[in-house]
Write a protein that holds these residues in place. Structure first.
Motif, PDB file in Angstrom:
ATOM      1  N   GLY A 234      34.750  44.266  41.389  1.00 26.29           N
ATOM      2  CA  GLY A 234      36.049  43.961  40.807  1.00 26.29           C
ATOM      3  C   GLY A 234      36.331  44.812  39.580  1.00 26.29           C
ATOM      4  O   GLY A 234      35.526  45.670  39.203  1.00 26.29           O
TER       5      GLY A 234
ATOM      6  N   GLU B 111      41.608  37.902  42.239  1.00 29.24           N
ATOM      7  CA  GLU B 111      41.233  39.281  42.526  1.00 29.24           C
ATOM      8  C   GLU B 111      40.277  39.413  43.701  1.00 29.24           C
ATOM      9  O   GLU B 111      40.367  40.354  44.473  1.00 29.24           O
ATOM     10  N   ARG B 112      39.367  38.479  43.813  1.00 34.61           N
ATOM     11  CA  ARG B 112      38.260  38.710  44.721  1.00 34.61           C
ATOM     12  C   ARG B 112      38.458  38.100  46.103  1.00 34.61           C
ATOM     13  O   ARG B 112      38.197  38.742  47.114  1.00 34.61           O
TER      14      ARG B 112
END
Lengths: 430, 72
Positions: free
Chosen positions: A247, A231-232
């Protein structure tokens, strides 16, 4: 700390401190002067005692109120330390000394201060109540230990999420996925990557961290490979990001709150650079219920203990916060002669945010004119910068209301409802 | 972002090109670094130059405290 982890008697530590304060004084290193200069106005208006000291420096014609490289003595602080040391040495003396602190003259001074002193906190409402010091306990078991990572050859430990320590660990977890080996520390690619990862880790701090006794912080997820890989890390681009991009972790995180800083945008950055951080921030309250300070002091717990949506932080602010959370782009929209609002937020763009921000800019300017927002009362004399509203998600700052708790009744903060209720309300607001 | 002047001008220019809003501060003005270690009977501590007087002493004290504890 000393009792549970130390090897010295309280006497030894406090005695050395008292001697230092009475005789040599402590060294005023350059950064102390620099930091004080950065928030000098605040000291002069809100910390009268210290403001007087600064004024003396000014009368003496010094360029800086607190002169650099000069040792500063503090006799009253020395006397207080002596008083604490007075009971006899040994185990029983230690207990008595601790009692003097939590229930004796120190506790009385704290109580007197809370009851009688009007102070400003970042909400502008002032401290409403302290739980009595008799309910404070050092060395309480923390609900979680230090955060740690084994990414590095030597295990690295930082504070739990009650501090910002884990940010460093998450930065490492993010950086692990980049090939930085051949790069020197002066290489622009290296600096860019490190900085962009730092921004992501700090954004997560804003959204998720808090005292683990009150907020469930998804620390394992935040430091996990899965989260940081999937995700990051892919958010790190070629260009510098100017967005706050926390997030998404289902069931965690909270809506942003909106704060206003007096003066121009650059002032905020400037204050931050000197470690003076949030001292110049104020909550935006809109005009639907900025309580008079005296009134506020009687009825409100300090902002740190107050969830969003209560006590005049009304629906409008909630709505605004929710909308800002959906707006990634900084916008500067001139609306009022003195009030521009820079709204900074989370994910996908929403046109409503700018309007809501503009509405609040107006409200803030109005409040400043009416002197309803204490932090903005100098706006009239300082026509310079725009009012800047900065949208910062800060779940950690909020604790649930005491369940009928009252400091005079001596209900400790243990009586607060379970953290679950914060998350629930945060979820709805999002 | 604030960087120390110790970065070469080329790095600073390259970062600006990539959209970083840079302010250049004095050399050794940012960051606080210190370390302490116990090496046999020796306590070692170091800190970055000039900025934080006393930090080293503090680190030494902390290391001493720890070593006292482990001896007991």
């Amino acid at each position: 700390m000393l009792r549970d982890h130390g090897t010295m008697e309280l006497c030894g530590g406090a005695g050395a401190g008292a001697r230092l304060l009475r005789t040599g004084g402590f060294a005023v290193v350059p950064n102390i002067s620099k930091t004080i200069e950065a928030v000098r106005d605040l000291f002069e208006t809100e910390w009268p005692e210290f403001g007087r000291h600064l004024a003396q420096g000014r009368r003496a014609g010094r360029r800086q109120a607190v002169r650099q490289s000069r040792r500063r003595r503090d006799l009253s602080a020395a006397a207080a330390r002596d008083e604490i040391r007075r009971p006899a040495a040994g185990k029983r003396g230690s207990r008595r000394r601790r009692r003097a602190w939590y229930g004796g003259f120190v506790a009385e001074a704290v109580d007197r201060f809370c009851r009688t002193q009007e102070v400003m906190d970042s909400s502008g409402a002032g401290i409403a109540a302290c739980s009595p010091p008799t309910t404070w306990r050092a060395g309480r078991p923390r609900s979680s230990g230090p955060a740690a990572t084994t990414i590095t050859a030597t295990p690295l430990r930082k504070t739990g999420p009650w501090g910002q320590g884990p940010v460093a660990l998450q930065q490492l977890a993010l950086l692990k996925g980049f090939d930085l080996d051949g790069l020197s520390a002066e290489d622009p690619d290296f600096v860019h990557t490190v900085v962009e990862c730092a921004k992501l880790a700090f954004a997560d701090r804003e959204a998720f961290y808090g005292d683990p006794e009150f907020v469930r912080v998804p620390m394992e997820t935040l430091l996990s490979d899965g989260y940081n890989d999937d995700e990051r890390r892919k958010l790190v681009g070629e260009r510098a990001s100017r967005e706050l991009r926390p997030g998404h972790i289902p069931g965690h995180g909270a809506p942003p709150i909106v704060r206003v800083a007096r003066g121009a945008e650059v002032d905020v950055a400037h204050a931050g650079a000197h470690g003076a951080g949030e001292t110049d921030h104020r909550s935006v309250r809109g005009d639907e219920g900025v309580p008079h300070r005296r009134h506020a002091r009687r009825h409100l717990p300090s902002r740190r203990h107050r969830p969003l949506g209560q006590h005049g932080v009304g629906d409008a602010e909630r709505r605004l916060a929710a909308e800002l959370a959906g707006d990634p782009r900084p916008r500067l929209r001139p609306h009022h002669a003195r009030a521009d609002v820079l709204a900074r937020g989370g994910a996908a763009g929403q046109p409503g945010a700018a309007q809501a921000a503009a509405h609040h800019a107006d409200a803030v300017a109005g409040a400043a004119r009416r002197r309803a927002l204490p932090g903005l009362r100098h706006a009239g004399r300082r026509p310079a910068g725009p009012v800047v509203a900065e949208c910062i998600p800060t779940p950690c700052a909020f604790r649930p209301q005491p369940a009928g708790g009252d400091r005079r009744a001596g209900i400790p903060h243990r009586a607060f409802p379970e953290p679950r209720s914060i998350r629930a309300s945060a979820g709805r607001a999002m | 972002m604030t960087v120390e002047g110790r970065f070469p001008p080329a790095t600073i220019a390259a970062l600006r090109r990539r959209g970083h809003d840079l302010e250049v501060d004095a050399d050794w003005s940012l960051g606080r670094v210190s370390a302490a270690a116990k090496d046999g009977p020796l306590l070692k501590a170091a800190r970055q130059p000039a900025v934080h007087a006393g930090l080293c002493d503090g680190k030494m004290m902390a290391a001493l405290e720890r070593s006292d504890k482990s001896r007991r």
